[in-house]
Design a protein around this motif. Structure first.
Motif, short mmCIF file in Angstrom:
data_model
loop_
_atom_site.label_atom_id
_atom_site.label_comp_id
_atom_site.label_asym_id
_atom_site.label_seq_id
_atom_site.Cartn_x
_atom_site.Cartn_y
_atom_site.Cartn_z
N HIS A 196 0.82 -1.21 0.00
CA HIS A 196 0.00 0.00 0.00
C HIS A 196 0.85 1.26 0.00
O HIS A 196 0.51 2.26 -0.62
N ASP A 267 -18.05 -8.16 -3.91
CA ASP A 267 -18.14 -6.70 -3.87
C ASP A 267 -19.49 -6.22 -3.38
O ASP A 267 -19.67 -5.03 -3.16
N PHE B 54 -18.80 -9.16 4.22
CA PHE B 54 -19.71 -9.62 3.18
C PHE B 54 -21.09 -9.77 3.79
O PHE B 54 -21.30 -9.58 4.95
N ARG B 73 -18.96 0.78 1.41
CA ARG B 73 -18.75 -0.64 1.33
C ARG B 73 -17.50 -0.85 0.50
O ARG B 73 -17.31 -0.23 -0.52
N LEU B 74 -16.67 -1.74 0.96
CA LEU B 74 -15.39 -1.90 0.30
C LEU B 74 -15.40 -3.03 -0.70
O LEU B 74 -15.93 -4.08 -0.43
N ASN B 75 -14.81 -2.78 -1.82
CA ASN B 75 -14.64 -3.87 -2.77
C ASN B 75 -13.56 -4.80 -2.24
O ASN B 75 -12.60 -4.36 -1.63
N ASN B 76 -13.74 -6.06 -2.49
CA ASN B 76 -12.85 -7.02 -1.87
C ASN B 76 -11.78 -7.57 -2.79
O ASN B 76 -11.03 -8.45 -2.42
N GLY B 77 -11.74 -7.01 -3.99
CA GLY B 77 -10.61 -7.34 -4.83
C GLY B 77 -10.69 -8.71 -5.45
O GLY B 77 -11.68 -9.41 -5.34
N CYS B 78 -9.63 -9.08 -6.12
CA CYS B 78 -9.63 -10.29 -6.92
C CYS B 78 -8.63 -11.27 -6.35
O CYS B 78 -7.44 -11.07 -6.44
N SER B 84 -5.68 -7.72 -3.52
CA SER B 84 -6.70 -7.26 -2.59
C SER B 84 -6.48 -5.77 -2.47
O SER B 84 -6.42 -5.20 -1.42
N LEU B 87 -8.77 -2.00 -0.99
CA LEU B 87 -8.63 -1.31 0.28
C LEU B 87 -7.56 -0.22 0.12
O LEU B 87 -7.74 0.91 0.56
N SER B 88 -6.50 -0.58 -0.56
CA SER B 88 -5.42 0.37 -0.78
C SER B 88 -5.92 1.60 -1.53
O SER B 88 -5.72 2.74 -1.11
N ALA B 89 -6.60 1.35 -2.66
CA ALA B 89 -7.09 2.47 -3.47
C ALA B 89 -8.08 3.32 -2.68
O ALA B 89 -8.08 4.55 -2.77
#
Ligand SMILES: [Zn+2]
Lengths: 540, 322
Positions: A196, A267, B54, B73-78, B84, B87-89
């Motif tokens: 990060h 998501d 979730f 709500r956070l996307n949980n990435g791939c 993942s 969260l960083s973005a």
């Protein structure tokens, strides 16, 4: 109405009633007829297009599992072990030692605009025994220009001193900052907390970029080059922006593929997720098909993150990871099944397969639904008893067949061992049991190339040339069905794509050589062109 | 203000770091309830709630709107491709907002380990880790720790944090609560353990004090690794809803789900849709339905058959009014 007739050297249809033909007749974008020319002429006036007369025609390839990230990742420097072809057709040779890595980075650095950072991808440390990529190696390329090398797993990066200084790595207390014996950072940053710092400082966001129209165009271009006419982006955010971008891009008559995006269920709150898919489905047209939902349960075997049943991994005592508590997956399966949508569920390890089979058994007992086509994705280690349960449930499989080539040697020696490699990617068992199945590339994890994937399913050769699990090899004909009609079945689109039958869309892959006769292996056969809805596609 | 050495524009003063509260804990440990409590208590000013879990979002949105706070709500990435990174973005974006929040509450995913997240907020530019709590459903913790599929994660969730917040201990026999607490202390002897007050479940039907029949010992009838079976029960009279709930709850060791259509003997004219999942019975009007039936899904035939027998003999209204 005009009838266009394409005569061919040979035409394979995937239609069991009429497996081969001489000429393909097209009207209104659909297959009107597969027949000798004289028979076709009974249907009306024809225009004969001879351009493929010495070529071999097949139903257009259907890629049932890949990612639009493929369309953006080539903006960065490729440092993978294997040769790969970029969407623009450039061949990038694999780099296999430190010197080659440095040489490629140096060359890219020379072309880099001022004030930019150099980002590379695809480096796979599992192939570099002993030697580690570190900051010294990168500093020798440049100590001033920031250099960031993403590893193939995307869970680790290696950076040079310019980056280490910019983000003050030395002072940070994070487990993922790898340090040498003198406590200095080596340049390797593992997992999100450490990575990060880099993403944040340089404003890097790969996934945002993958939803842009430019990425989709590149993605389609890469697909077209490999003979694909329908492509699945199997993990799409389905954000407003992503949907708008897909609608705009696929509306272009020259966009050369049909696109099938899957909602990333993790998501979304389930109620909102199914609602979003329903809304998106209103925008469905011939070249854009919403309606499928993806759930990612475990990780990947080569990263030691897939969930395995006993006896687990060879080189690792701990088991893999879940992306959410198993109960969450269970509940999501119930929800999306009840909502009438089709599920595609990433299950690499046999333990992941097990919890999803239990969830599907419950869902189908509660809400029986004929021909649901829920599909288990990857299923690299699925067991024979589990395969029978898949059949009993009426579920489908999409098998990661080219994995044998890229990681088969690693799986035999480091992750799974000899015996479980015999059953890896069990395509022959799926065929024997009559389970509908496709085979896939997971681009950009592995190269986008259905013919190469089919070649792997047929030969089961690893990169070192060894054959792993010959009892699970399938015939060429079966492998070709898996990249066309089989994959179309897993997408529930076999009523309009996957074979050349009257009434279906005239999506065609034109090959230089006959894939079923002659001595060329499937991977050596060239893709000459594709037709989408009967029209030859062009470079977008 | 720093001096400007290089002739460029003066550097912007760094805003105060966003104070972060990390809420960890396995599925069902009460993270969402905790967030609702924090909101209602009004203890968080200008807070942003970041949900990385979730399932259904149960945050009380009116409370948040009233305070002009937000929930993301956070996307949980791939995981398939391994990133993942959402969260960083998201963290980068939040700290660049024109008016960033003073405080961030992150509800971590049920499988998140606290240690990496704590380190993330310690090190990330623009953030400061205030506190990391792990929530624990005391009545479930021992079986979670012994669960092959998730035990290691639950262990780490207890081990990594400074505060452990315990809930759902009220109905436990004293010995069981002590034993569970000992397991926790053995894993993390240094953590401070706080006992959360009981939460009144919202919109609960009135709990009756009527005596219930003694149901069979379903735990004894449940066999490990039984296959999933279903039974459909056709009902020819209205149903005693309280007894139905009591029976289904008693069978929860083997019953996975029940659903169907029925009439209650309190209001026999109205058709109801019934849905039962472990510990929760939901009823809603279903005027279109014609006949009464209940589908039961569970593990193992003996247990399910015993359940059907009880249903037919003790739950359907005895005064057969037909
Ligand atoms: Zn994938």
């Amino acid at each position: 109405m005009n009838i266009t007739v394409y005569p061919a050297r040979r035409l394979y249809t995937m239609n069991p009633s009429q497996p081969t033909g001489e000429c393909l007749a097209v009207r209104d974008g659909r297959v009107l007829s597969v027949a000798p020319l004289d028979e076709i002429k009974r249907l009306g006036d024809v225009v004969i297009d001879e351009r493929y007369a010495d070529k071999v025609m097949m139903p257009g390839f259907v890629e049932g599992h890949s990612h639009a990230l493929e369309g953006i990742i080539w903006d960065y420097v490729y440092l993978g072990w294997f040769d790969k072809i970029a969407p623009d057709g450039t061949l990038w040779a694999g780099v296999r030692d430190a010197g080659s890595i440095q040489q490629r980075l140096r060359r890219s650095l020379a072309a880099l605009p001022v004030d930019q950072r150099l980002i590379a991808w695809g480096f796979d440390p599992i192939y570099f025994d002993g030697a580690r990529l570190d900051k010294r190696l990168l500093d020798a390329v440049s100590p001033e220009v920031p250099i960031i090398v993403m590893h193939a797993s995307l869970h680790v990066m290696t950076v040079n001193s310019a980056v280490i200084d910019a983000i003050q790595v030395s002072e940070k207390q994070i487990d993922g900052i790898v340090r040498d014996s003198t406590d200095q950072p080596t340049g390797e940053l593992q997992e999100l907390p450490a990575m990060h710092l880099v993403f944040d400082h340089y404003g890097i966001d790969f996934f945002e970029a993958a939803s842009t129209p430019r990425a989709l165009v590149q993605y389609a271009r890469a697909a077209r080059r490999e003979g694909i006419t329908t492509i699945t982006d199997l993990l799409n955010p389905l954000s407003e922006k992503a949907i708008a971008s897909m609608r705009a891009t696929t509306a272009d008559p020259d966009f050369p593929v049909r696109l099938v995006p899957a909602l990333n269920a993790l998501d979304w709150e389930p109620g909102a997720g199914s609602e979003r898919v329903r809304q998106a489905m209103r925008h469905n047209h011939d070249k854009l098909h919403f309606g499928i939902v993806k759930i990612v349960t475990d990780g990947a075997i080569q990263n030691f993150t897939a969930r395995l049943m006993w006896p687990g991994y060879l080189e690792m005592a701990s088991n893999g990871v879940w992306n959410a508590p198993p109960q969450v997956f269970h509940d999501m399966v119930q929800h999306y099944h009840q909502a009438g949508l089709q599920l595609h569920i990433h299950t690499n390890g046999d333990e992941a397969v097990e919890i999803i089979l239990e969830a599907l058994e419950e869902a189908l007992t509660l809400w029986p639904r004929p021909d649901h086509r829920h599909t288990l994705q990857h299923v690299q280690l699925i067991r024979q008893d589990q395969l029978r349960r898949v059949r009993a449930l009426g579920a489908c499989l999409n098998i990661f067949a080219n994995h044998i080539y890229y990681w088969g040697d690693i799986h035999r020696t480091r992750t799974l061992g000899f015996d479980r490699c015999q059953r890896l990617e069990p395509t022959a068992s799926a065929e024997r049991l009559g389970i509908p199945f496709g085979i896939h590339c997971d681009a950009p994890v592995t190269p986008l190339s259905p013919l190469f994937t089919a070649h792997c399913a047929h030969t089961r050769e690893t990169a070192s040339g060894e054959v792993l699990g010959s009892a699970e090899a399938i015939s060429r004909a079966c492998a070709l069905e898996a990249i066309t009609l089989g994959a179309a079945r897993t997408l529930h689109l076999d009523h309009c794509i996957g074979s050349l039958e009257p009434g279906k869309w005239a999506d065609v892959t034109v090959l230089d050589d006959d894939p079923l006769q002659g001595d060329k292996s499937l991977k050596e056969i060239g893709v000459h062109a594709t037709l989408l809805g009967g029209r030859p596609t062009t470079h977008a | 203000m720093r001096l400007c050495w290089e002739g460029g524009p003066p550097p912007m003063p760094e805003p105060a770091p966003i104070d972060t509260l990390l809420l960890c804990g396995f599925l069902g440990s009460g993270k969402t309830t905790r967030i609702n409590q924090l909101i209602r208590a009004g203890r968080l000013r200008n807070a942003l709630f970041l949900i990385n879990d979730f399932g259904t979002l149960n945050i009380d949105a009116e409370w948040i709107d009233a305070r002009e706070d937000g929930v993301l709500r956070l996307n949980n990435g791939c995981a398939c491709c391994g990133i993942s990174g959402n969260l960083s973005a998201q963290l980068t974006e939040i700290r660049r907002w024109p008016g960033p929040p003073e405080c961030l509450v992150l509800e971590a995913s049920g499988v998140a380990r606290p240690r990496p997240l704590m380190q993330l907020f310690d090190a990330a530019r623009g953030y400061r880790l205030g506190r990391a709590d792990t929530l624990v459903d005391l009545s479930a913790i021992r079986s979670l720790l012994d669960d092959d599929a998730v035990g290691d994660i639950v262990h780490d969730q207890l081990r990594d944090v400074g505060h452990i917040l315990v809930s759902r201990y009220h109905a436990m026999p004293g010995g069981a609560a002590d034993a569970a607490l000992e397991r926790i202390k053995a894993i993390n002897p240094h953590a401070r353990v706080d006992w959360l007050p009981p939460v009144a479940p919202p919109c609960r039907r009135q709990v009756s004090r009527r005596a219930m029949p003694s149901w069979p010992d379903f735990a004894r009838l449940a066999k490990p690794a039984s296959s999933i079976v279903s039974r459909t029960v056709h009902l020819d009279a209205p149903v005693d809803i309280e007894r139905l709930e009591s029976l289904l709850d008693a069978a929860r060791v083997l019953l996975l789900r029940a659903k169907g259509m029925l009439r209650s003997h309190d209001a026999p004219a109205d058709m109801l849709a019934v849905q039962w999942t472990a510990g929760e019975l939901r009823l809603s009007p279903l005027p279109s339905a014609r006949h009464q039936a209940l589908v039961l899904i569970g593990k193992g035939e003996p247990g399910l058959d015993a359940l059907v027998t009880c249903l037919e003999t003790a739950v359907v209204n005895q005064n057969r009014e037909k």
